[in-house]
Each structure stands twice: as structure tokens, then as C-alpha cells.
Design a protein around this motif. Structure first.
Motif, PDB file in Angstrom:
ATOM      1  N   UNK A 204      -4.673 -18.221  29.047  1.00 37.12           N
ATOM      2  CA  UNK A 204      -3.389 -18.152  28.334  1.00 37.12           C
ATOM      3  C   UNK A 204      -3.406 -19.057  27.111  1.00 37.12           C
ATOM      4  N   UNK A 205      -3.966 -20.245  27.255  1.00 38.24           N
ATOM      5  CA  UNK A 205      -4.089 -21.179  26.130  1.00 38.24           C
ATOM      6  C   UNK A 205      -4.966 -20.585  25.042  1.00 38.24           C
ATOM      7  N   UNK A 206      -6.118 -20.047  25.416  1.00 39.10           N
ATOM      8  CA  UNK A 206      -7.029 -19.479  24.425  1.00 39.10           C
ATOM      9  C   UNK A 206      -6.376 -18.325  23.662  1.00 39.10           C
ATOM     10  N   UNK A 207      -5.616 -17.496  24.377  1.00 42.08           N
ATOM     11  CA  UNK A 207      -4.945 -16.380  23.703  1.00 42.08           C
ATOM     12  C   UNK A 207      -3.887 -16.881  22.732  1.00 42.08           C
ATOM     13  N   UNK A 208      -3.157 -17.900  23.123  1.00 39.09           N
ATOM     14  CA  UNK A 208      -2.062 -18.392  22.280  1.00 39.09           C
ATOM     15  C   UNK A 208      -2.561 -19.098  21.015  1.00 39.09           C
ATOM     16  N   UNK A 209      -3.613 -19.915  21.141  1.00 38.34           N
ATOM     17  CA  UNK A 209      -4.081 -20.636  19.948  1.00 38.34           C
ATOM     18  C   UNK A 209      -4.896 -19.717  19.045  1.00 38.34           C
ATOM     19  N   UNK A 210      -5.538 -18.709  19.617  1.00 41.36           N
ATOM     20  CA  UNK A 210      -6.228 -17.658  18.855  1.00 41.36           C
ATOM     21  C   UNK A 210      -7.098 -18.237  17.737  1.00 41.36           C
ATOM     22  N   UNK A 211      -7.988 -19.161  18.097  1.00 42.48           N
ATOM     23  CA  UNK A 211      -8.862 -19.797  17.113  1.00 42.48           C
ATOM     24  C   UNK A 211     -10.051 -18.901  16.781  1.00 42.48           C
ATOM     25  N   UNK A 212     -10.585 -19.081  15.585  1.00 44.37           N
ATOM     26  CA  UNK A 212     -11.807 -18.373  15.216  1.00 44.37           C
ATOM     27  C   UNK A 212     -13.014 -19.096  15.808  1.00 44.37           C
ATOM     28  N   UNK A 213     -14.193 -18.537  15.631  1.00 43.33           N
ATOM     29  CA  UNK A 213     -15.394 -19.093  16.267  1.00 43.33           C
ATOM     30  C   UNK A 213     -15.716 -20.499  15.788  1.00 43.33           C
ATOM     31  N   UNK A 214     -15.582 -20.770  14.499  1.00 46.84           N
ATOM     32  CA  UNK A 214     -15.991 -22.074  13.955  1.00 46.84           C
ATOM     33  C   UNK A 214     -15.216 -23.235  14.583  1.00 46.84           C
ATOM     34  N   UNK A 215     -13.873 -23.197  14.617  1.00 48.13           N
ATOM     35  CA  UNK A 215     -13.151 -24.299  15.266  1.00 48.13           C
ATOM     36  C   UNK A 215     -13.521 -24.475  16.739  1.00 48.13           C
ATOM     37  N   UNK A 216     -13.771 -23.374  17.432  1.00 44.85           N
ATOM     38  CA  UNK A 216     -14.151 -23.482  18.845  1.00 44.85           C
ATOM     39  C   UNK A 216     -15.520 -24.142  18.979  1.00 44.85           C
TER      40      UNK A 216
END
Length: 368
Positions: A204-216
Motif C-alpha cells: 500500500x505504501x509503495x503504491x501511494x508514493x509511486x516512486x520511479x526506479x532511481x529514488x528507490x
């Protein structure tokens, strides 16, 4: 207390030693498990094979290598504070490096350099390919070469090695601020680091923040999870004394990680309840800019939006206040100057947080 007295007192807290050690001695320490290079750090350090080859070239040419900093634990084992990549490169080249699961890592094959083009395709020693293996003479040059070690002795203040790690691995480093914090956490409390990772991986957290690959890749999702723990329920009186927010996050993280009363189960429940609610209400639009003109969320992740919405909801859930109409309230903050005046570019987190955190707590309090 005078400056001279302060210096005198603090110097007593850090006891050090140092001397030169041959690379054979460094390998012996590693193989006997008398030095901990923290293989968990490998994911945070990103030397290319070219950079690794340059280090081996420097050793062969007799170019001085910067010292390795270690901290002596109470059991006598050395923790590597600075020099992980240098030692890892040497261990990988000599074929002894293992990953965090104790599996052998593929030995390093060198590439040609400006000064030593014949290094191309060479490796330490392979009986099946003697033409591309280092000769006995070259292996002895490597083994007998020395790297100085600077040791923070076990009698030193316990926090000294974490301070030193942070100073040596920030500023000019390829690591993001959170990657440095991750390394500190692994040394300080690996179990807490693993727990923080599990929060950041929550779907749920990952879906909400919806970060691109680089920040992750740079562990920004872990930083956001850590920020939630630090700021969602922080006492309002602390907000006017934040100072540099990056330093504040690191110091608070260290305090939490060693706090025996920190309730991980309680915080994990709050974290998941917050992002479950956001997933059901806004999903990937949770922390995007809302266009009043277009009447829709657009763009990418906004930290100021995260600070108002995630912290505001988390605070109210923790306080037992009802939280409802999340989507409508998330849209409404973009027409409120209490948010828009303090969320634009040029507004530092130090100035922004004392104003928008109380605002978020008020907006998402369904009792009002």
C-alpha cells in the motif's frame, strides 16, 4: 566551559591507534572473521569494474592508498567504518569475497588502464588460464603492499564510530543521505534496519508514493518510511528547533534504533493503517499536485504533500480521532494558503515543517 576545555573533554572520549598492514594481513583478518566489512553495505556502494581496476593499478604502481578506518568492538572484532569498497575490491580480486549469504562472489577480472593497458582481461590466479593470471611476482607485490589502518578503540565513546562513518561518507560521496543512514543502522541495530525495510516494502505504501526506479535505488522509500515514524507524531514544540532537517532525521533515527522502549508493533500498525486508508482513497494520486483548474492530480511525488497528508492522517489515527473524506481534503489543501504559501520551491524543510505539519493535523482531524 571554554573551547580549550571542551576540546580536552571530547578528546578523552575517542581513543585511537594506527599502523600499516600488508594486504596479506588484511586478507587473513577477513578469512578468520576478525573484521566485519558488512556485506549488507554492498548494495549501497556502486564502484564500477573500472574503478576497481584503478585501485589494483594504484597498488601495483605503489601509489599510496587512503587509510581504512575501523572501530574495535567489545569482542575485539573490527567494524569497517570507512574503506569498505577498497577492501571489498581487494578481496574480490583475490577471490575471497563473500556476499551477505556467505556465497563466493565472482572474482574480479581487470580492464586495461592508461598506464597498464596489459591489465586487460587479467585476474588473480586461475590454473586453467595461466596466460591471463597474475604471475607469482605480481601476486607478491599485491600481498606485500600496505594500507594504513586507523582504529577507534573499544574504550571510545560508543557513538564515535557512527559519527565518523557519517562524516567520511557524506559530502563528495556517491551515496544518498538515506543510504548512509542505512549503513549506520546496519552497524547500530540490524534488526531495526530490516524492520524499516519491511515497512518501505509494504504494498500500500509503495503504491501511494509511486516512486520511479532511481529514488528507490537510492533508498528514498526507506527515507520516507523513516520520516513518517519521526514526524507523524512529533511534539509540536520540537518543530521550531529542527535545525538542519537531514541531521535531525539521522540523530533521531539513531535515538529510536537504540531505544528499548520503541514499540515496533505499534508503529507498524499505525504505518499500515495510514497507507491502507490512503490506498483506498487516493492510491497512486496520494502525493501528487492537485490542479484546481483541471480538477485532477498530476505530476510526480511531492514531499510537502506527503508531509501534510501522511503525517496528518497518521497523527489523527494515533490520537484516536476519526479520519474521513480523505480525497476531498487532499484536494482542498491546494486552495488553502496555509499550505500553498509554505510548500513552494525555495521553502526549506526547516521553515516548512513547523507550519504545514500542524496544518495537516487540523485538516485530517474528522472531529473538527
Amino acid at each position: 566551559m571554554s573551547l580549550e576545555n571542551e576540546v580536552s573533554e571530547k578528546r578523552k572520549e575517542i581513543r585511537t591507534d594506527g599502523y600499516a598492514m600488508s594486504l596479506s594481513e588484511w586478507v587473513s583478518l577477513y578469512e578468520s572473521k576478525e573484521i566485519d566489512i558488512h556485506p549488507e553495505f554492498q548494495r549501497f556502494f556502486r564502484w564500477s569494474d573500472v574503478q576497481k581496476t584503478n585501485l589494483i593499478e594504484s597498488i601495483l604502481l605503489g601509489i599510496p592508498i587512503p587509510p581504512v578506518f575501523v572501530s574495535q568492538r567489545k569482542d575485539g572484532i573490527w567494524d569497517v567504518v570507512d574503506g569498505l569498497q577498497r577492501l571489498s575490491t581487494i578481496y574480490q580480486f583475490m577471490g575471497v569475497l563473500k556476499d551477505e549469504n556467505s556465497n563466493n562472489i565472482r572474482p574480479l577480472t581487470l580492464s586495461g588502464t592508461k598506464y597498464l593497458p596489459s591489465l586487460e582481461g587479467k585476474f588473480w590466479n586461475n590454473p586453467e588460464d595461466p596466460d591471463n593470471s597474475f604471475s607469482q611476482e605480481l601476486r607478491l607485490i599485491i600481498k606485500r603492499s600496505k594500507i594504513n589502518v586507523s582504529i577507534i578503540l573499544k574504550e571510545s565513546d560508543e557513538t564515535a564510530k557512527y559519527d565518523l562513518f557519517q562524516r567520511l561518507n557524506t559530502g563528495g560521496s556517491d551515496l544518498s543521505p538515506q543510504e548512509v543512514r542505512n549503513c549506520i543502522l546496519v552497524m547500530l541495530n540490524k534488526e531495526f534496519y530490516t524492520w524499516l525495510q519491511s515497512l518501505a516494502s509494504y504494498s500500500a505504501f509503495q503504491e501511494c508514493v509511486a516512486l520511479s526506479d532511481r529514488p528507490i535505488q537510492e533508498s528514498y522509500d526507506l527515507e520516507l518510511a523513516l520520516r513518517f515514524i519521526i514526524f507523524s507524531c512529533i511534539d509540536a514544540s520540537e518543530l521550531d528547533q529542527l535545525g538542519d532537517v537531514g541531521i535531525f532525521i539521522t540523530e533521531r533515527m539513531r535515538s529510536i534504533a537504540i531505544d528499548p522502549d520503541f514499540d515496533q508493533a505499534d508503529w507498524e500498525s499505525l504505518f499500515k493503517r495510514t497507507f491502507d486508508l490512503l490506498q483506498n482513497s487516493l492510491a497512486e494520486e496520494s502525493f501528487k499536485r492537485y490542479s484546481i483548474e483541471k480538477q485532477k492530480f498530476t505530476g510526480g511525488f511531492l514531499l510537502s504533500q506527503y508531509e501534510v497528508i501522511a503525517y496528518g492522517i497518521g497523527y489523527n489515527i494515533k490520537a484516536g480521532n476519526p479520519v474521513h473524506d480523505v480525497k476531498a481534503k487532499a484536494e482542498s489543501i491546494w486552495s488553502d494558503n496555509r499550505y500553498t504559501d509554505w510548500s513552494g520551491s525555495g521553502i526549506t524543510a526547516t521553515r516548512r515543517l513547523p507550519r504545514i505539519l500542524p496544518f495537516g493535523r487540523e485538516v485530517f482531524n474528522g472531529s473538527n
